[in-house]
Design an enzyme around this catalytic site. Structure first.
Site, PDB file in Angstrom:
ATOM      1  N   LYS A  34       0.826  -1.220   0.000  1.00  0.00           N
ATOM      2  CA  LYS A  34       0.000   0.000   0.000  1.00  0.00           C
ATOM      3  C   LYS A  34       0.856   1.265   0.000  1.00  0.00           C
ATOM      4  O   LYS A  34       0.486   2.257  -0.628  1.00  0.00           O
ATOM      5  CB  LYS A  34      -0.969   0.016   1.183  1.00  0.00           C
ATOM      6  N   THR A  35       2.008   1.246   0.667  1.00  0.00           N
ATOM      7  CA  THR A  35       2.872   2.430   0.677  1.00  0.00           C
ATOM      8  C   THR A  35       3.352   2.741  -0.739  1.00  0.00           C
ATOM      9  O   THR A  35       3.360   3.901  -1.164  1.00  0.00           O
ATOM     10  CB  THR A  35       4.085   2.213   1.612  1.00  0.00           C
ATOM     11  N   ASP A 213      -3.769   7.660   4.772  1.00  0.00           N
ATOM     12  CA  ASP A 213      -3.245   6.319   5.025  1.00  0.00           C
ATOM     13  C   ASP A 213      -3.907   5.737   6.276  1.00  0.00           C
ATOM     14  O   ASP A 213      -4.387   6.471   7.142  1.00  0.00           O
ATOM     15  CB  ASP A 213      -1.722   6.415   5.222  1.00  0.00           C
ATOM     16  N   GLU A 214      -3.910   4.405   6.402  1.00  0.00           N
ATOM     17  CA  GLU A 214      -4.481   3.702   7.570  1.00  0.00           C
ATOM     18  C   GLU A 214      -5.894   4.215   7.868  1.00  0.00           C
ATOM     19  O   GLU A 214      -6.243   4.523   9.016  1.00  0.00           O
ATOM     20  CB  GLU A 214      -3.575   3.868   8.807  1.00  0.00           C
ATOM     21  N   GLN A 244      -7.372  -5.240   9.642  1.00  0.00           N
ATOM     22  CA  GLN A 244      -6.321  -4.864  10.584  1.00  0.00           C
ATOM     23  C   GLN A 244      -6.743  -3.685  11.464  1.00  0.00           C
ATOM     24  O   GLN A 244      -5.899  -2.968  11.996  1.00  0.00           O
ATOM     25  CB  GLN A 244      -5.036  -4.522   9.821  1.00  0.00           C
ATOM     26  N   ARG A 550       2.200 -11.154  10.158  1.00  0.00           N
ATOM     27  CA  ARG A 550       3.561 -10.616  10.347  1.00  0.00           C
ATOM     28  C   ARG A 550       4.594 -11.629   9.858  1.00  0.00           C
ATOM     29  O   ARG A 550       5.747 -11.274   9.615  1.00  0.00           O
ATOM     30  CB  ARG A 550       3.861 -10.336  11.842  1.00  0.00           C
TER      31      ARG A 550
END
Length: 587
Positions: A34-35, A213-214, A244, A550
């Protein structure tokens, strides 16, 4: 140059990047890049659509994320890139005078706020609740855009009148100090926009493209600010993964996804489902877990990384055997992987104690990420000071620490020691209970506050140690030995290259070749506080999902048949999150 950039993106990412006119939501699965998509979207706007960089605002949730974006974009300037709070601070310095805010205002940090609320509590002569309790409730009200004069209209619980009174006086005291707290930074900008159409028009025109973002972590006031900025040109991109969303206790509101769709009905939704981090086995397990949730979109992730190793489950007899298994497995794999490749994740901070002690015993260097070693936590050091002073009344270090906890508590404690000459022969666990009763120490912490609740769990975990060392001298010797091993570990040249230990919350945004998730049992994960609430239970499942995703190469899930935790021993039941798994390989 742009074609070269697109060559590095997959088809889903390219679609999301190329959509520039109008509102969009990019549902970006764990490890889906996503970044990279955010960065390329900004470059696409500038290079292909000739949008001025000064018209683009990118909002992140941490300064670290903002700095990473700046570095990776390689752009000298955007209209703005940073957190909600810093963005709002900039606006208030420029235009806050329209609300009577002095541009030289001070921003009060957590310590400043605590000092101020203590002053308020003292002035109102309130003795029932802790400063943290009031600050938590005031912050929640501000994040819902609820002013002090409306508090009692919306809340009617037994503490509401006291909170409303303290909230009003707290705001008065802030103004006297020409100060704003962090929540005020956003609240006051929303107020500025709602009361001054010309100011709103100015910022809407200046910042025509907004990327957040987020997005799943936004609260009500943050969403309201975003909506006000974007409603003229509607060039708003929200990026996030609702699987998330794990910060409801901070005010994060998943309903903002629905609000977004209602407020911007022409919204286009893009799914990023190709994962670049994990094996397919790990992703399949993650989907099997998260697909049980019903209240948010769930992405079915895929990868080109290969199938990978099976998930390994370990059923321990107790928590000590579980910790030894983790230590031995890491020593076995350490021949192929360096220690920072390993992460041990757990639901509560209190769980770190037994893992720490096992690693110290096996001389495995470790780092507590975002946390403090168990015996160095404030509440643990406070209680150890009380116990050490009972064992040795001449211990001036412990005496000084107890004085700082509170003068009246110290006086009661001294009186308690003087009137009980046989305390040294009392079992440690009973001594703790007597200390709690005489000093009312536990009243410092409010179980409704997330941070205070974690401290209370740590105190209960100290009681677990006391049950193993009933004699006070033996208990204090055990603590001293562990503390000396801490010190030896700190001096070790390997200390900074150690295994990562952290809570599941702290693991978000990180990745490791090998991950252990420990204590996957009912009452721990999911946490006992969530068992009767569907939304809380789904958040616990999302937290487990975060932990699973993770892992890059190998994932270990462990649980125990019996566990001595939080001061009591009991039989354990493995978590419902893994209970239905078939063909489990119990190693």
């Amino acid at each position: 140059m742009l074609d070269n950039l697109f060559a590095e993106l997959n088809s889903q990412q390219i679609e999301a990047v190329k959509y520039v006119k109008g509102p969009s939501i990019i549902l970006a699965g764990a490890g889906s890049g996503k970044t990279r998509v955010l960065i390329y979207k900004v470059r696409h706007l500038i290079n292909n659509h000739k949008i001025s960089p000064l018209e683009i605002v990118m909002i992140t949730f941490t300064n670290k994320a903002a700095n990473e974006m700046k570095e990776r974009m390689g752009l000298k300037k955007l209209g703005y890139i940073g957190t909600f709070h810093s963005f709002c601070c900039m606006i208030l310095r420029r235009d806050g005078h329209r609300l009577g805010i002095d541009p030289q205002f001070t921003i009060f940090d957590d310590d400043d706020q605590t000092t101020l609320i203590k002053k308020v509590i003292k002035k109102l002569d309130i003795k029932k609740f802790s400063p943290g309790f009031f600050l938590n409730r005031i912050s929640a009200a501000k994040n819902q855009y609820i002013a002090p004069d409306r508090y009692l209209e919306l809340f009617s619980d037994y503490s509401a009148p006291l909170i409303a009174e303290a909230y009003a006086l707290y705001e008065t005291e802030l103004k006297k100090n020409n100060a704003l707290d962090f929540d005020d930074l956003i609240v006051e900008v929303v107020k500025l926009f709602l009361k001054n159409k010309d100011i709103t028009d100015k910022y809407q025109h200046r910042y025509r493209y907004l990327l957040v973002d987020e997005f799943q972590d936004t609260n009500y006031i943050q969403y309201l600010l975003t909506k006000l900025l974007a409603e003229k040109y509607k060039n708003l991109t929200g990026v996030g993964d609702f699987s998330q969303s794990i910060y409801s206790w901070r005010g994060a509101d998943m309903r903002n996804l629905e609000k977004f769709r209602e407020d911007f009905p022409e919204t286009k939704i893009f799914n990023l489902e190709q994962n670049y981090r994990s094996t397919q086995t790990i992703l399949d397990f993650a989907y099997e877990v998260i697909s049980k949730n019903q209240t948010h979109p769930v992405l079915d992730l895929f990868t080109k990384n290969g199938q990978g190793d099976e998930i390994e489950y370990y059923e321990a007899e107790n928590e000590e055997e579980e910790a030894i298994f983790v230590a031995n497995k890491i020593k076995e794999l350490n021949n192929k992987l360096v220690l920072p490749s390993f992460a041990v994740l757990y639901r509560t901070n209190a769980q770190s104690r037994v893992i720490e002690e096992a690693f110290l015993h096996y001389s495995l260097p470790y780092i507590l990420v975002g946390g403090t070693r168990f015996y160095e936590r404030k509440e643990i050091k406070d209680l150890l000071a009380y116990l050490r002073m009972i064992a040795n009344p001449k211990d001036e270090i412990s005496r000084d620490r107890i004085k700082k906890i509170g003068k009246k508590r110290f006086e009661k404690f001294v009186e308690f020691i003087k009137s009980n000459k046989t305390l040294n022969h009392t079992e440690t666990i009973d001594l703790m209970e007597k200390i709690f009763k005489e000093t009312r120490y536990l009243e410092l912490y409010n179980p409704d506050n997330e941070e205070d609740f974690a401290r209370l769990e740590n105190i209960k975990e100290l009681k677990s140690v006391a049950m193993r060392f009933p004699k006070l001298t033996g208990f204090l010797e055990q603590v001293a030995l562990v503390e000396s091993e801490y010190f030896a570990g700190e001096k070790s040249s390997n200390a900074k290259n150690g295994i990562r230990l952290m809570t599941l919350h702290q693991a978000k945004g990180l990745e490791f070749p090998v991950v252990f998730i420990v204590g996957v049992e009912e009452g721990i994960l999911p946490h006992s506080r969530s068992l009767d609430d569907l939304h809380a239970l789904e958040e616990e499942r999302r937290l487990f999902y975060v932990g699973i995703t993770r892992a890059k190469q190998r994932l270990y899930i462990t649980y125990a048949n019996k566990r001595f935790i939080f001061g009591r021993g009991s039989f354990s039941v493995k978590s419902r999150f893994i209970e239905t798994e078939e063909n489990i390989d119990y190693s």
